[in-house]
Motif scaffolding. Structure first.
Motif, PDB file in Angstrom:
ATOM      1  N   SER A   1       2.649   1.242-116.217  1.00  0.00           N
ATOM      2  CA  SER A   1       3.923   1.936-116.145  1.00  0.00           C
ATOM      3  C   SER A   1       4.905   1.247-115.228  1.00  0.00           C
ATOM      4  O   SER A   1       6.106   1.389-115.373  1.00  0.00           O
TER       5      SER A   1
ATOM      6  N   SER B   1       2.988  -0.365-126.345  1.00  0.00           N
ATOM      7  CA  SER B   1       2.190   0.761-125.863  1.00  0.00           C
ATOM      8  C   SER B   1       2.148   1.821-126.949  1.00  0.00           C
ATOM      9  O   SER B   1       2.908   1.771-127.931  1.00  0.00           O
TER      10      SER B   1
ATOM     11  N   ASP C   1       3.016   4.834-126.476  1.00  0.00           N
ATOM     12  CA  ASP C   1       4.094   5.776-126.200  1.00  0.00           C
ATOM     13  C   ASP C   1       5.182   5.656-127.263  1.00  0.00           C
ATOM     14  O   ASP C   1       5.802   4.602-127.436  1.00  0.00           O
TER      15      ASP C   1
ATOM     16  N   GLU D   1       8.054   6.872-127.271  1.00  0.00           N
ATOM     17  CA  GLU D   1       9.380   6.715-126.677  1.00  0.00           C
ATOM     18  C   GLU D   1       9.540   5.373-125.970  1.00  0.00           C
ATOM     19  O   GLU D   1      10.587   5.101-125.380  1.00  0.00           O
ATOM     20  N   GLY D   2       8.513   4.549-126.029  1.00  0.00           N
ATOM     21  CA  GLY D   2       8.587   3.241-125.410  1.00  0.00           C
ATOM     22  C   GLY D   2       9.526   2.322-126.171  1.00  0.00           C
ATOM     23  O   GLY D   2       9.868   2.566-127.334  1.00  0.00           O
TER      24      GLY D   2
END
Length: 574
Positions: A19, A408, A410, A412-413
């Motif tokens: 992160s 990733s 994610d 929203e990455g």
């Protein structure tokens, strides 16, 4: 999820999300790389001779083309190119030696074998050259080489020219050298056939049979834990007369209309004054924030040495190319290659969505109506002789879509983009444009057979790096990318039309095909080719009547036998 975890475990990679990243200073040293075709060249001094070496991020060691042999680049007639010197072992400085080896004694990484030991001698030995296989862009190569030892040096220009030590001189007295006297040269796929005098493998020391890496030693000498590539390779484009009726498009970095005066009638893509740079000791911030990969596990000799990372949800035209197989795939940056390399099944899925014509593609199911785009072709991946087939984009369906991926899970990455339009090049031999995306499954990497690799990777060649600023951070074993061309040309307007399904067919989006129902799981059913429905065999009614008649006849015959048996029983009792 279980499938994803098992895949990553097999490849030796973890799924630890990164992160945050340590704040990096700007690069301490910037080395300008030369450009030769689609490859990158770096000058250095090896055994007292100035040489220009192709950078190979997936290879290992300094590998030198021997003068006056077939390893030195050949001309179109198959003879050594005029004026080429390459590396002459007879002119090597004092202290250079070459290793005498026995037959089949190869310098390879093998836990079951003892470490390679160099028995030095002052001259080369024809019987000490061994054969090693390699693969770039899915094209197989072989090279015959002999191990050696000699000095290596290179100058590192400081990123701050005004500093007292503007240039740092790196030197290593006894570096591992490899002398090549014969290698494969594909005229139809001309890699490493220009001004280069050899190759410099940038991978880590764990892939060296002698546990050495000059590039790792260079980084350690300046206390650098990171390096980066800022690449702008020139891509040949079609001559002006072949593009006058085609869709006008601009390259994300430089205009495709720009003519390259050095090539007769051919336009050059990329380059255009923008330098190719190797940044050492940091990364630039001019391209914005870096998107970082997940941390890779250490301890394996492949994972430690190669620039690999996990790529998530590769997609084009809104279709996830790994749908229902995995959420991720292992990728690597290969500066020895030019194209975007994909495993064969992912290549087939990608091409099914693009407006391309493939040499091995099946013809469209039906001709396109006037004013409509032609239906998609479904190419069949295979090699043509020694190299993979490349598809040609249609002139009336440009620009091509954008290949997207994340680093990733994610959702929203940040998504990174590779405009496929930026991978289109002109093939002067076949007189056609080609999309530089190869369906590769390399069987060999660094001379090791398939069971010692994590092939097939997705590989990012130099054309791909035109779109991405590439960073390696050895401090936490991650790889990062920054989007270089935010105004990249790309459009989903020319994606292939979705296949129209009939009856009980199901739509499979990654391949853009309709899958027929599995009628064989029912008895007496088959697929109707017109309605795509499962129906009973046409002969089933006749079969049913026949069976019923046989059963009735059998019952009557049994009743008849029963009556005969009763009659005989009565006669006996009397």
């Amino acid at each position: 999820m279980a499938r994803r975890r098992s895949l990553l475990a097999w490849l030796g990679l973890t799924t630890i999300a990164v992160s945050t990243q340590s704040v990096s200073a700007e690069p301490a040293y910037i080395i300008e790389m030369k450009e030769d075709g689609g490859q990158l060249l770096l000058p250095l001094t090896a055994a007292g001779q100035q040489v220009n070496l192709y950078l190979d991020s997936m290879g290992q060691g300094i590998r030198l083309f021997q003068y006056n042999t077939s390893a030195c680049p050949l001309d179109k007639g198959g003879k050594p190119a005029a004026g080429r010197v390459c590396f002459d072992p007879l002119k090597a400085e004092n202290g250079t030696c070459w290793c005498k080896t026995q037959i089949h004694q190869k310098c390879i990484v093998d836990p079951t074998r003892p470490s390679f030991k160099c028995a030095c001698m002052n001259q080369t030995d024809e019987h000490s050259f061994q054969e090693y296989p390699y693969s770039w862009d899915g094209v197989e190569y072989e090279e015959h080489r002999q191990e050696g030892t000699g000095s290596v040096s290179i100058d590192l220009p400081s990123a701050a020219p005004g500093s007292p030590s503007a240039v740092l001189h790196f030197a290593k007295e006894k570096a591992a050298l490899k002398l090549i006297n014969n290698r494969t040269q594909h005229q139809e796929w001309p890699l490493f056939m220009g001004a280069g005098d050899g190759l410099w493998g940038l991978s880590g020391r764990s892939l060296s049979c002698r546990n050495e890496s000059v590039f790792s030693d260079l980084l350690a000498s300046v206390n650098a834990t990171s390096f980066a590539f800022d690449v702008s390779i020139t891509i040949p484009t079609a001559p002006a007369d072949t593009r006058k009726d085609s869709h006008t498009r601009d390259h994300p970095i430089h205009s495709r209309r720009r003519l390259n005066k050095r090539k007769k009638g051919a336009a050059a893509l990329g380059g255009g004054g923008h330098k190719n740079e190797l940044h050492i000791g940091g990364w630039t911030k001019k391209y914005g924030p870096i998107a970082w990969s997940e941390r890779k596990q250490t301890g394996g000799f492949m994972q430690d040495a190669l620039p690999q990372f996990v790529l998530y949800h590769p997609s084009v035209c809104g279709a996830d190319l790994l749908y229902n197989d995995s959420s991720n795939w292992v990728a690597a940056v290969d500066t020895g290659a030019e194209c975007l390399g994909l495993p064969s099944f992912i290549w087939e899925r990608l091409m099914a969505w693009l407006p391309v014509d493939c040499p091995d593609g099946k013809p469209p199911a039906q001709p396109a109506k006037k004013g409509e785009r032609p239906p998609p072709q479904y190419p069949v991946w295979r090699y043509r002789d020694t190299h993979p087939t490349l598809c040609s984009p249609r002139k009336d369906a440009r620009p091509l879509p954008v290949f997207q991926f994340r680093l990733s899970e994610d959702e929203e990455g940040p998504r990174l983009n590779i405009p496929l339009e930026s991978l289109v090049r002109w093939n002067a031999s076949s007189k056609r444009e080609e999309l530089c995306v190869s369906g590769e499954a390399p069987a060999y990497i660094i001379g090791r057979p398939l069971e010692y690799t994590t092939s097939p990777y997705m590989t990012f060649g130099t054309y791909v790096l035109n779109n991405l600023y590439y960073v390696v951070n050895d401090a936490n074993n991650t790889i990062g990318f920054a989007q270089k061309n935010l105004k990249a040309a790309g459009s989903d307007a020319f994606c292939a039309m979705e296949a129209s399904c009939l009856g009980s067919q199901t739509y499979y989006r990654p391949r853009n095909v309709c899958l027929d129902p599995t009628c064989s799981k029912w008895y007496f059913k088959t697929l109707d080719a017109h309605t795509k429905e499962c129906r009973y065999f046409s002969s089933l009614p006749a079969m049913a009547v026949t069976i019923l008649v046989l059963l009735a006849c059998t019952d009557l015959w049994g009743h008849h036998l029963y009556k005969l048996a009763l009659q005989k029983a009565r006669a006996i009792c009397r």
